[in-house]
Design an enzyme around this catalytic site. Structure first.
Site, short mmCIF file in Angstrom:
data_model
loop_
_atom_site.label_atom_id
_atom_site.label_comp_id
_atom_site.label_asym_id
_atom_site.label_seq_id
_atom_site.Cartn_x
_atom_site.Cartn_y
_atom_site.Cartn_z
N ASP A 38 6.21 3.15 -1.70
CA ASP A 38 4.85 3.26 -2.21
C ASP A 38 4.07 2.00 -1.84
O ASP A 38 4.32 0.92 -2.38
CB ASP A 38 4.86 3.42 -3.74
CG ASP A 38 3.44 3.60 -4.25
OD1 ASP A 38 2.86 4.67 -4.00
OD2 ASP A 38 2.88 2.65 -4.85
N TYR A 43 -2.57 -4.04 -1.66
CA TYR A 43 -1.46 -4.94 -1.96
C TYR A 43 -1.33 -6.06 -0.91
O TYR A 43 -0.65 -7.06 -1.15
CB TYR A 43 -0.12 -4.18 -2.06
CG TYR A 43 -0.11 -3.07 -3.11
CD1 TYR A 43 -1.09 -3.00 -4.10
CD2 TYR A 43 0.88 -2.10 -3.10
CE1 TYR A 43 -1.09 -1.98 -5.04
CE2 TYR A 43 0.89 -1.07 -4.05
CZ TYR A 43 -0.10 -1.02 -5.01
OH TYR A 43 -0.09 -0.01 -5.93
N LYS A 64 -2.60 3.85 0.08
CA LYS A 64 -3.76 4.20 -0.75
C LYS A 64 -5.02 3.52 -0.20
O LYS A 64 -4.97 2.38 0.25
CB LYS A 64 -3.55 3.74 -2.20
CG LYS A 64 -2.20 4.10 -2.76
CD LYS A 64 -2.02 3.73 -4.22
CE LYS A 64 -0.57 3.77 -4.60
NZ LYS A 64 0.18 2.53 -4.33
N HIS A 93 -7.07 5.47 -4.20
CA HIS A 93 -6.39 4.60 -5.16
C HIS A 93 -6.97 4.73 -6.57
O HIS A 93 -6.24 4.76 -7.56
CB HIS A 93 -6.48 3.14 -4.66
CG HIS A 93 -5.38 2.25 -5.13
ND1 HIS A 93 -4.86 1.24 -4.37
CD2 HIS A 93 -4.71 2.19 -6.30
CE1 HIS A 93 -3.92 0.61 -5.05
NE2 HIS A 93 -3.81 1.16 -6.23
#
Ligand SMILES: NC(=O)c1ccc[n+]([C@@H]2O[C@H](COP(=O)([O-])OP(=O)(O)OC[C@H]3O[C@@H](n4cnc5c(N)ncnc54)[C@H](OP(=O)(O)O)[C@@H]3O)[C@@H](O)[C@H]2O)c1
Length: 319
Positions: A50, A55, A84, A117
């Site tokens: 994931d 990030y 995402k 997201h």
């Protein structure tokens, strides 16, 4: 007749594609730790990862995946990679370029699942977490426009499946009204403190699989003022774990699988990466499931209340 709480290793999506029921979470993992964690996870059998543009670590993940493919440990087609789209890039013109950036970082020609997201958008030229900018940072791009752009990415072969994250039932309903491709997944916070039973039921009715983020209640924040105590520290859960010769984290992850959701625990610790994957060989009793059900407190780890005044903030409705 006794109810079976047997859990499955794979979930079937509404288009017939399959998704491994456990994936490795990658948020807040530092580059040095993450590269090793992805390699350890692939060695121990994880096939689902994931990720997210936000990030900021997709290049490290891409490097680790490449090295395991080159070693012959795994083939690309055996992996299920999720990413995402971040909130600053909801405008139709930005969706494909942002996905292409993710693909370049991950060093892949396609990903398996792309999610919006969050349902709320920020302007393109503000910071990624525009708290100090306040309302002026909000964009009024409708996530329906974003959804149409995701569908274009499927048509181009850049992604196999598309879905949403942090959408409430009304927002999913709006997407379903116009979708040419149905969302396969809604990724939301889900753990025994916040078990999401109503949203899961709604999603099941629409053929949408729920993926549970923060499945372990983001245990690194335990003890912070106002933070919900993760259920993995509940003495009764420790007792249940002992009965099955398992750990409390394994019990919590197995419980979530009994709800029919996918789990994506994050760890950069090899022993925990192994531990969290070893959850398919035991079955909780009905009483044990009932106890875990009773832990629900309706408190979120990720309420993002700083954006609660955004028109598309998802958590102002019950589910
Ligand atoms: N869609 C979204 O908006 C959204 C939001 C949040 C998260 N996510 C995704 O969901 C993933 C998981 O959520 P999360 O990382 O917030 O929280 P989490 O998986 O619930 O908890 C992670 C924490 O638990 C620790 N841990 C892992 N395994 C453990 C075990 N067996 N026993 C005790 N502690 C353990 C980890 O430590 P170590 O790493 O030090 O081992 C880390 O501190 C994220 O990484 C991200 O991929 C998505």
């Amino acid at each position: 007749m006794a109810t079976s709480n047997k859990v499955k290793k794979t979930l079937v999506l509404n288009n017939g594609n399959e998704m491994p029921a456990i994936g490795l979470g990658t948020y807040k993992s530092s580059a040095e730790q993450l590269e090793k964690a992805i390699e350890d996870a692939i060695d121990c059998g994880y096939r689902h990862f994931d990720c997210a543009w936000f990030y900021g670590n997709e290049a490290v993940i891409g490097k680790a995946i490449k090295s395991k493919i080159n070693e012959g440990v795994v083939k690309r087609e055996e992996l299920f990679i999720t990413s995402k789209l971040w909130n600053n890039f909801h405008d139709r013109k930005n969706v494909m370029p942002t996905l292409k950036e993710t693909l370049a970082s991950l060093n892949l020609s396609y990903i398996d699942l792309y999610l919006i997201h969050w349902p709320f958008a920020f302007k393109e030229d503000v910071s990624l977490w525009p708290v100090s900018e306040g309302k002026t940072a909000y964009s009024d791009v409708d996530y329906l426009e974003t959804w149409a752009a995701l569908e274009e990415c499927v048509a181009l072969g850049l992604v196999r499946n598309v879905g949403v994250s942090n959408f409430n039932s009304e927002q999913i309903g709006r997407v379903l009204e116009v979708a040419k491709i149905r969302p396969v997944v809604n990724q939301v916070e889900c753990n025994p403190n916040f078990n999401q039973k109503k949203l899961i039921e709604f999603c099941k009715g629409e053929g949408i699989v729920v993926t549970a983020y923060c499945p372990l209640g983001r245990s690194e924040n335990a003890g912070m003022p106002g933070f919900p105590e993760p259920t993995i520290y509940d003495p009764k859960v420790a007792e249940i774990a002992e009965t099955h010769n398992k750990t409390a984290a394994q019990v919590v992850l197995n419980y979530l699988l009994t709800l029919g959701v996918c789990v994506i625990p994050k760890s950069v610790t090899k022993s925990r990466i192994l531990e969290n994957f070893d959850i398919f060989d035991f079955e909780l009793s009905e009483e044990e499931v009932q106890y875990l059900d009773s832990c629900n407190k309706n408190v979120r780890v990720c309420p993002l209340t700083m954006f609660a005044d955004h028109p598309n903030y998802p958590f102002n409705t019950e589910y």
